[in-house]
Design an enzyme around this catalytic site. Structure first.
Site, PDB file in Angstrom:
ATOM      1  N   ASN A  72       1.006  -1.132  -0.117  1.00 58.56           N
ATOM      2  CA  ASN A  72      -0.302   0.068   0.258  1.00 58.56           C
ATOM      3  C   ASN A  72       0.998   1.449  -0.131  1.00 58.56           C
ATOM      4  OD1 ASN A  72      -1.979   1.957   0.516  1.00 58.56           O
ATOM      5  ND2 ASN A  72      -2.296   1.483   2.470  1.00 58.56           N
TER       6      ASN A  72
ATOM      7  N   LYS B 112       0.116   4.286  -0.559  1.00 60.57           N
ATOM      8  CA  LYS B 112      -0.458   5.478  -0.050  1.00 60.57           C
ATOM      9  C   LYS B 112      -0.256   6.585  -0.996  1.00 60.57           C
ATOM     10  CE  LYS B 112      -0.407   3.509   4.540  1.00 60.57           C
ATOM     11  NZ  LYS B 112      -0.372   3.548   6.020  1.00 60.57           N
TER      12      LYS B 112
ATOM     13  N   HIS C  59      -9.791   1.465   4.570  1.00 64.04           N
ATOM     14  CA  HIS C  59      -8.547   1.771   5.224  1.00 64.04           C
ATOM     15  C   HIS C  59      -8.856   2.805   6.216  1.00 64.04           C
ATOM     16  CE1 HIS C  59      -4.518   2.816   6.205  1.00 64.04           C
ATOM     17  NE2 HIS C  59      -4.219   2.063   5.689  1.00 64.04           N
TER      18      HIS C  59
ATOM     19  N   GLU D  85      -7.226   5.127   7.483  1.00 63.45           N
ATOM     20  CA  GLU D  85      -6.899   6.660   7.084  1.00 63.45           C
ATOM     21  C   GLU D  85      -8.170   7.158   6.143  1.00 63.45           C
ATOM     22  OE1 GLU D  85      -3.047   5.721   5.359  1.00 63.45           O
ATOM     23  OE2 GLU D  85      -2.439   5.189   7.248  1.00 63.45           O
TER      24      GLU D  85
ATOM     25  N   GLU E 112      -6.015  -4.357  10.594  1.00 66.09           N
ATOM     26  CA  GLU E 112      -5.021  -3.474  10.995  1.00 66.09           C
ATOM     27  C   GLU E 112      -5.126  -2.644  12.006  1.00 66.09           C
ATOM     28  OE1 GLU E 112      -2.795  -2.251   6.948  1.00 66.09           O
ATOM     29  OE2 GLU E 112      -4.510  -1.036   7.159  1.00 66.09           O
TER      30      GLU E 112
ATOM     31  N   GLY F 216       2.034   2.586  10.744  1.00 63.30           N
ATOM     32  CA  GLY F 216       2.970   3.437  10.661  1.00 63.30           C
ATOM     33  C   GLY F 216       3.663   4.017  11.941  1.00 63.30           C
TER      34      GLY F 216
ATOM     35  N   SER G 206       2.972  -1.869  10.596  1.00 60.65           N
ATOM     36  CA  SER G 206       4.077  -1.843  10.872  1.00 60.65           C
ATOM     37  C   SER G 206       4.843  -3.313  10.591  1.00 60.65           C
ATOM     38  CB  SER G 206       4.541  -1.365  12.442  1.00 60.65           C
ATOM     39  OG  SER G 206       4.076  -0.031  12.565  1.00 60.65           O
TER      40      SER G 206
HETATM   41  P1  PGA Z   1       2.255   0.594   7.602  1.00 66.58           P
HETATM   42  O1  PGA Z   1       1.064   0.720   7.064  1.00 66.58           O
HETATM   43  O2  PGA Z   1       2.942  -0.744   6.982  1.00 66.58           O
HETATM   44  O3  PGA Z   1       3.342   1.853   7.293  1.00 66.58           O
HETATM   45  O4  PGA Z   1       2.146   0.624   9.138  1.00 66.58           O
HETATM   46  C1  PGA Z   1       0.181  -0.043   6.825  1.00 66.58           C
HETATM   47  C2  PGA Z   1      -1.128   0.011   6.128  1.00 66.58           C
HETATM   48  O5  PGA Z   1      -1.489   1.450   6.802  1.00 66.58           O
HETATM   49  O6  PGA Z   1      -1.665  -0.546   5.177  1.00 66.58           O
END
Ligand code: PGA
Length: 253
Positions: free
Chosen positions: A9, A11, A97, A99, A169, A175, A209
């Site tokens: 992903n 982003k 997601h 976000e 998640e 993140g 992460s």
């Molecule tokens: P990350 O993001 O691996 O940077 O924690 C995962 C995601 O948001 O899909």
């Protein structure tokens, strides 16, 4: 036997030129490629066509989008529909997601509309769910996540559920460098499988992460089929390393 799946992903990262460069680097060294493990990349919308072109004929990596609108077309300024993604060769679309939910107001009802539209157009939805830190601390991870999954698949039949993907998640793990404990994540996923017979053998990914040195412990769990990877997927060499690590465990788990 469920297949392994790793989804990058990206982003809001990478221009078209940067996206091309990353894909080329990934394809230049195929030591990560394994027949029983699927890989997908979800670049920003602007880079979808270029990434599709880079991947053309390769077959080893599938294309995904990071979100979409639930309508087919219409007066929805700034939005992208399922048929547009299908035309570009997308196989997957990430929906719900955290976000999107937190920053752009996506509710369970909106996610449900999107899931139905994706499935109706032959896309595989990667439905992202996860609890907040407060919910986690209060011991409400399972109830929060199972309610999100139930709502996302409201009115979806068993066949369509089974061909979907779910990404668990925990929001606090995204993140932050603080991944969930693999066994605890596995327990939440077991609860997801119990919701409906259609979800019993659904592919479930862990996200939050995930790194090359932690993916093996996740895919060793009985309910974890792969990962949704943000930060660690941006660099071709580190993503390739992560894919290799996921496979090592897949063969021995
Ligand atoms: P990350 O993001 O691996 O940077 O924690 C995962 C995601 O948001 O899909």
């Amino acid at each position: 036997m469920r297949r392994r799946l790793l989804v990058a992903n990206w982003k809001m990262h990478k221009t078209v030129a940067q996206a091309r460069e990353t894909v080329r680097a990934l394809l230049a060294d195929r030591s990560w490629a394994q027949p029983e493990l699927d890989v997908a990349i979800a670049p920003p919308f602007t880079a979808l066509a270029a990434v599709a072109e880079e991947l053309r004929g390769d077959g080893g990596i599938a294309l995904g989008a990071q979100t979409m609108h639930w309508g087919e077309f219409g007066a929805f300024t700034g939005e992208i529909s399922a048929p547009m993604l299908v035309e570009l060769g997308c196989r997957y679309v990430i929906l719900g997601h955290s976000e999107r939910r937190r920053l752009f107001g996506e509710t369970d009802e909106i996610v449900n509309l999107k899931v139905k539209s994706a499935l109706a157009h032959g896309l595989i939805p990667i439905v992202a769910v996860g609890e907040s830190l407060d919910e986690h601390k209060a011991g409400r991870a399972k109830s929060r996540v199972t309610s999100q999954v139930r709502n996302a698949f409201e009115g979806v039949d068993e066949f369509d559920m089974a061909r979907s993907v779910i990404a668990y998640e925990p929001i606090w793990a995204i993140g932050t460098g603080l991944a969930e404990d693999p066994h605890a994540a596995d327990e939440v996923m077991a609860a997801i499988r119990d919701i409906d017979p259609g979800l019993r053998e659904v592919q479930i990914l862990y996200g939050g992460s995930v790194k090359a040195n932690s993916i093996a412990a996740f895919v060793a769990q009985p309910n974890i089929d792969g990962g949704l990877v943000g930060g660690a997927s941006l660099d071709a060499a580190s993503f390739a390393e992560l894919i290799r690590a996921a496979h090592t465990k897949a063969a021995t788990a």
